[in-house]
Motif scaffolding. Structure first.
Motif, PDB file in Angstrom:
ATOM      1  N   SER A   1     -27.962  47.675 -27.803  1.00 27.77           N
ATOM      2  CA  SER A   1     -27.750  47.023 -26.451  1.00 27.77           C
ATOM      3  C   SER A   1     -26.827  45.885 -26.640  1.00 27.77           C
ATOM      4  O   SER A   1     -26.269  45.421 -25.601  1.00 27.77           O
ATOM      5  CB  SER A   1     -28.980  46.635 -25.737  1.00 27.77           C
ATOM      6  N   LYS A   2     -26.632  45.225 -27.797  1.00 27.21           N
ATOM      7  CA  LYS A   2     -25.808  44.211 -28.151  1.00 27.21           C
ATOM      8  C   LYS A   2     -24.286  44.366 -28.628  1.00 27.21           C
ATOM      9  O   LYS A   2     -23.744  43.441 -29.074  1.00 27.21           O
ATOM     10  CB  LYS A   2     -26.476  43.190 -29.173  1.00 27.21           C
ATOM     11  N   THR A   3     -24.070  45.790 -28.678  1.00 30.70           N
ATOM     12  CA  THR A   3     -22.633  46.017 -29.176  1.00 30.70           C
ATOM     13  C   THR A   3     -21.664  45.340 -28.324  1.00 30.70           C
ATOM     14  O   THR A   3     -20.619  45.079 -28.930  1.00 30.70           O
ATOM     15  CB  THR A   3     -22.536  47.635 -29.606  1.00 30.70           C
ATOM     16  N   PRO A   4     -21.562  45.733 -27.027  1.00 29.03           N
ATOM     17  CA  PRO A   4     -20.666  45.209 -26.178  1.00 29.03           C
ATOM     18  C   PRO A   4     -20.372  43.585 -26.286  1.00 29.03           C
ATOM     19  O   PRO A   4     -19.051  43.056 -26.429  1.00 29.03           O
ATOM     20  CB  PRO A   4     -21.008  45.353 -24.797  1.00 29.03           C
ATOM     21  N   GLU A   5     -21.511  42.643 -26.711  1.00 27.23           N
ATOM     22  CA  GLU A   5     -21.453  41.264 -26.851  1.00 27.23           C
ATOM     23  C   GLU A   5     -20.685  41.091 -28.203  1.00 27.23           C
ATOM     24  O   GLU A   5     -19.882  40.222 -28.218  1.00 27.23           O
ATOM     25  CB  GLU A   5     -22.462  40.607 -26.615  1.00 27.23           C
ATOM     26  N   LEU A   6     -21.315  41.862 -29.146  1.00 26.57           N
ATOM     27  CA  LEU A   6     -20.631  41.756 -30.455  1.00 26.57           C
ATOM     28  C   LEU A   6     -19.008  41.892 -30.579  1.00 26.57           C
ATOM     29  O   LEU A   6     -18.346  41.090 -31.316  1.00 26.57           O
ATOM     30  CB  LEU A   6     -21.386  42.775 -31.444  1.00 26.57           C
ATOM     31  N   LEU A   7     -18.700  43.084 -29.881  1.00 23.37           N
ATOM     32  CA  LEU A   7     -17.323  43.471 -29.819  1.00 23.37           C
ATOM     33  C   LEU A   7     -16.592  42.345 -29.050  1.00 23.37           C
ATOM     34  O   LEU A   7     -15.295  41.917 -29.413  1.00 23.37           O
ATOM     35  CB  LEU A   7     -17.020  44.695 -29.132  1.00 23.37           C
ATOM     36  N   ALA A   8     -17.144  41.594 -27.951  1.00 20.20           N
ATOM     37  CA  ALA A   8     -16.347  40.453 -27.263  1.00 20.20           C
ATOM     38  C   ALA A   8     -16.200  39.377 -28.163  1.00 20.20           C
ATOM     39  O   ALA A   8     -15.107  38.888 -28.035  1.00 20.20           O
ATOM     40  CB  ALA A   8     -17.218  40.423 -26.135  1.00 20.20           C
ATOM     41  N   LEU A   9     -17.320  39.079 -28.996  1.00 16.90           N
ATOM     42  CA  LEU A   9     -17.225  37.954 -29.679  1.00 16.90           C
ATOM     43  C   LEU A   9     -16.169  38.212 -31.034  1.00 16.90           C
ATOM     44  O   LEU A   9     -15.558  37.461 -31.414  1.00 16.90           O
ATOM     45  CB  LEU A   9     -18.618  37.775 -30.427  1.00 16.90           C
ATOM     46  N   ALA A  10     -16.067  39.365 -31.287  1.00 18.52           N
ATOM     47  CA  ALA A  10     -15.060  39.680 -32.538  1.00 18.52           C
ATOM     48  C   ALA A  10     -13.613  39.319 -31.849  1.00 18.52           C
ATOM     49  O   ALA A  10     -12.809  39.030 -32.682  1.00 18.52           O
ATOM     50  CB  ALA A  10     -15.174  40.980 -32.940  1.00 18.52           C
ATOM     51  N   LYS A  11     -13.223  40.151 -30.671  1.00 14.12           N
ATOM     52  CA  LYS A  11     -12.301  39.938 -29.927  1.00 14.12           C
ATOM     53  C   LYS A  11     -11.524  38.434 -29.656  1.00 14.12           C
ATOM     54  O   LYS A  11     -10.757  37.996 -30.241  1.00 14.12           O
ATOM     55  CB  LYS A  11     -11.983  40.673 -28.812  1.00 14.12           C
ATOM     56  N   GLU A  12     -12.661  37.770 -29.248  1.00 15.06           N
ATOM     57  CA  GLU A  12     -12.462  36.181 -29.100  1.00 15.06           C
ATOM     58  C   GLU A  12     -11.912  35.648 -30.337  1.00 15.06           C
ATOM     59  O   GLU A  12     -11.148  34.607 -30.256  1.00 15.06           O
ATOM     60  CB  GLU A  12     -13.646  35.599 -28.506  1.00 15.06           C
ATOM     61  N   ALA A  13     -12.659  35.952 -31.549  1.00 16.90           N
ATOM     62  CA  ALA A  13     -12.300  35.058 -32.832  1.00 16.90           C
ATOM     63  C   ALA A  13     -11.158  35.725 -33.364  1.00 16.90           C
ATOM     64  O   ALA A  13     -10.754  35.582 -34.642  1.00 16.90           O
ATOM     65  CB  ALA A  13     -13.590  35.342 -33.615  1.00 16.90           C
ATOM     66  N   GLY A  14     -10.652  36.790 -32.962  1.00 11.07           N
ATOM     67  CA  GLY A  14      -9.470  37.531 -33.771  1.00 11.07           C
ATOM     68  C   GLY A  14      -9.824  38.423 -34.758  1.00 11.07           C
ATOM     69  O   GLY A  14      -9.045  38.779 -35.566  1.00 11.07           O
ATOM     70  N   ILE A  15     -11.333  38.966 -34.976  1.00  9.47           N
ATOM     71  CA  ILE A  15     -11.650  39.909 -35.926  1.00  9.47           C
ATOM     72  C   ILE A  15     -11.397  41.364 -35.666  1.00  9.47           C
ATOM     73  O   ILE A  15     -11.923  41.749 -34.473  1.00  9.47           O
ATOM     74  CB  ILE A  15     -13.212  39.618 -36.287  1.00  9.47           C
ATOM     75  N   GLN A  16     -11.029  42.163 -36.404  1.00 14.67           N
ATOM     76  CA  GLN A  16     -10.602  43.640 -36.179  1.00 14.67           C
ATOM     77  C   GLN A  16     -11.881  44.306 -36.251  1.00 14.67           C
ATOM     78  O   GLN A  16     -12.427  44.286 -37.316  1.00 14.67           O
ATOM     79  CB  GLN A  16      -9.463  43.871 -37.189  1.00 14.67           C
ATOM     80  N   ASN A  17     -12.234  45.042 -35.274  1.00 13.82           N
ATOM     81  CA  ASN A  17     -13.276  45.989 -35.194  1.00 13.82           C
ATOM     82  C   ASN A  17     -12.786  47.297 -35.995  1.00 13.82           C
ATOM     83  O   ASN A  17     -11.839  48.125 -35.083  1.00 13.82           O
ATOM     84  CB  ASN A  17     -13.989  46.417 -33.987  1.00 13.82           C
ATOM     85  N   CYS A  18     -13.076  47.696 -37.036  1.00  6.92           N
ATOM     86  CA  CYS A  18     -12.402  48.743 -37.910  1.00  6.92           C
ATOM     87  C   CYS A  18     -13.050  50.091 -37.753  1.00  6.92           C
ATOM     88  O   CYS A  18     -12.401  51.425 -37.844  1.00  6.92           O
ATOM     89  CB  CYS A  18     -11.994  48.672 -39.539  1.00  6.92           C
ATOM     90  N   HIS A  19     -14.467  50.296 -37.406  1.00  8.66           N
ATOM     91  CA  HIS A  19     -15.043  51.432 -37.781  1.00  8.66           C
ATOM     92  C   HIS A  19     -16.525  51.074 -36.847  1.00  8.66           C
ATOM     93  O   HIS A  19     -16.958  49.980 -36.828  1.00  8.66           O
ATOM     94  CB  HIS A  19     -15.553  51.894 -38.923  1.00  8.66           C
ATOM     95  N   PHE A  20     -17.046  52.067 -36.278  1.00  3.96           N
ATOM     96  CA  PHE A  20     -18.127  52.004 -35.244  1.00  3.96           C
ATOM     97  C   PHE A  20     -18.788  53.362 -35.580  1.00  3.96           C
ATOM     98  O   PHE A  20     -18.193  54.377 -35.249  1.00  3.96           O
ATOM     99  CB  PHE A  20     -18.003  51.721 -33.644  1.00  3.96           C
ATOM    100  N   ILE A  21     -20.167  53.165 -35.597  1.00  5.32           N
ATOM    101  CA  ILE A  21     -21.022  54.411 -35.900  1.00  5.32           C
ATOM    102  C   ILE A  21     -22.192  54.258 -34.713  1.00  5.32           C
ATOM    103  O   ILE A  21     -22.953  53.363 -35.104  1.00  5.32           O
ATOM    104  CB  ILE A  21     -21.568  54.808 -37.178  1.00  5.32           C
ATOM    105  N   ALA A  22     -22.516  55.092 -34.120  1.00  7.17           N
ATOM    106  CA  ALA A  22     -23.600  54.800 -32.730  1.00  7.17           C
ATOM    107  C   ALA A  22     -24.921  55.122 -33.435  1.00  7.17           C
ATOM    108  O   ALA A  22     -24.870  55.896 -34.745  1.00  7.17           O
ATOM    109  CB  ALA A  22     -23.277  55.810 -31.747  1.00  7.17           C
TER     110      ALA A  22
END
Length: 462
Positions: A285-306
């Protein structure tokens, strides 16, 4: 020379079917070893050590008979689970009988937020069974597919989940232990709550654990993420922020310096070459918030497994904790590692080590909940260190350790097989006292508890 004479073998075969007694060289080598080869020092020291025979124990009654027989014959006894330790925990220093307990694998009960199991239950089997009841283990090792519950509790200290619940000896994870004594007439002793602590992480030296009751946690479904960044400080600081956000339920935050990430060959298509990486398991349930925090910090999300139920591969945890060295050694067979508490200012200490040994030390952090030595005993989430070391000589390794301590770190050596390393004196005294109760002749995994005064096999070179 084998301690299992033909007469003794004949006597032993009266207690257990001969097909369960393994004496082939390949079997003795296999069952007498764990992952101690992560350390070049332990690899050399333990290379020739192995049992005289391995017994695949089918049930508790047979285990009692075998323990009694070893006591009467005064033969060393080593107990083994899945064999996933890193310090030679299951390697017999003086030969003797190795008892493999993986067939004592009954999940006795899961109820009221607790699980009661036999010692040979595999961690993944308990985890998946618990999840059917809306629960999960508080902490599991990266080797959870192979390791046994008792092996983890008796040989490990932390793992996936420690970021929220601490390690095996923290937060009341272990509620009850039943321990078989090594005597002519073995008894089962029951220990509750804090009285269990002396038996945790004791390498099977303080009696044979025959039943465990563990407190569980409410189940969460965890998405798996891999992130990357070219800037060490930026990624570390972001990981530290995420790790300390209590509103983001998580099971794992791991950080790897670029040269370590580059050894994760199955992930090569996801990880930018030379970049530092972060592996995170977080409530779905917190994945959207985590991805938003990464984007804000300029951190690249390389891979996601549900998240999936039941747990099944791929597991990003296969690259974390002690699994990391498995991948490193494929590319760098001479490398090893250290275990480091980086002190009050972890990032600064890690950077000082890097500046001093730029081509010899590579950072690996696992965030854990721990009691702080720096803030009057408060619990906090801190980065535990398992840095990779480009190993050359013991003298150079000692130099790295000395400098680490000079800049405020505390190190625990993974290059020794005696269990005293890293423990406070009071806890060692409690472990020694427990061994006096459970192993009066000192025949259980002799030599691993160096502070225990009785070792009847010490005249034999270990």
């Amino acid at each position: 020379m084998s301690q299992l004479t033909p007469e003794r073998l004949e006597s032993l075969a009266q207690l257990v079917d001969l097909s369960r007694i393994l004496q082939e060289d390949t079997d003795l080598e296999k069952y007498s070893k764990d992952f101690a080869y992560f350390s070049p020092l332990l690899k050399n020291e333990l290379e020739s050590k192995r049992a005289d025979a391995v017994v695949l124990v089918p049930d508790l009654a047979t285990l009692k008979a075998l323990v009694s027989w070893c006591y009467s014959e005064q033969i060393p006894v080593t107990v083994r689970g899945g064999g996933t330790g890193n310090y030679g925990q299951c390697t017999p220093l003086y030969g003797g009988i190795l008892l493999e307990l993986m067939q004592l694998d009954k999940i006795i009960e899961i109820a009221d937020g607790e699980a009661t199991v036999e010692p040979g239950v595999r961690v993944i089997d308990l985890e998946n069974k618990a999840r059917e009841s809306g629960l999960e283990m508080r902490c599991i090792p990266s080797t959870f597919v192979k390791s046994s519950i008792a092996g983890f509790i008796c040989g490990g200290s932390g793992g996936i989940g420690s970021i929220t619940y601490g390690g095996t000896a923290n937060g009341g994870m272990v509620k009850r232990l039943k321990i078989l004594t090594v005597e002519a007439e073995p008894k089962i002793l029951t220990f509750e709550e804090d009285d269990c602590l002396p038996a945790i992480n004791t390498y099977g030296t303080t009696g044979v654990v025959v039943e465990l009751t563990l407190r569980m946690a409410p189940k969460r479904k965890y998405d798996q993420h891999i992130f990357a960044h070219s800037d060490f400080d930026a990624l570390y600081n972001w990981c530290h922020e995420i790790a300390n956000r209590s509103d983001l339920p998580k099971r794992l935050v791991s950080f790897f310096e670029g040269p370590i990430s580059d050894t994760f060959k199955p992930l090569k298509k996801y990880l930018p070459q030379g970049h530092h990486s972060a592996f995170i398991q977080i409530d779905e349930s917190k994945t959207p918030e985590l991805l938003a925090l990464a984007k804000e910090a300029g951190i690249q999300n390389c891979h996601f497994i549900a998240a999936v139920e039941p747990l099944r591969p791929p597991h990003i945890t296969d690259y974390t904790w002690n699994h990391t060295m498995l991948w490193i050694l494929k590319d760098h067979p001479h490398w090893t590692y250290l275990q480091v508490d980086y002190g009050e200012d972890p990032l600064n200490a890690a950077k000082k080590l890097k500046e001093r040994f730029p081509e010899e030390i590579f950072s690996h952090f696992e965030w854990v909940k721990a009691t702080s030595k720096w803030k009057a005993g408060e619990e906090s989430v801190v980065p535990g260190g398992g840095p990779a070391i480009n190993y050359t000589t013991k003298e150079r390794l000692d130099e790295i350790v000395a400098y680490a301590e000079e800049v405020g770190c505390t190190t625990t050596s993974p290059h020794v097989y005696h269990l005293e390393e890293g423990y406070f004196e009071d806890l060692i005294k409690a472990k020694v006292e427990l061994k006096r109760q459970t192993d009066p002749k000192g025949i259980l995994n002799p030599g691993k508890m160096s502070s225990y005064p009785l070792n009847p096999f010490q005249t034999t070179s270990a």
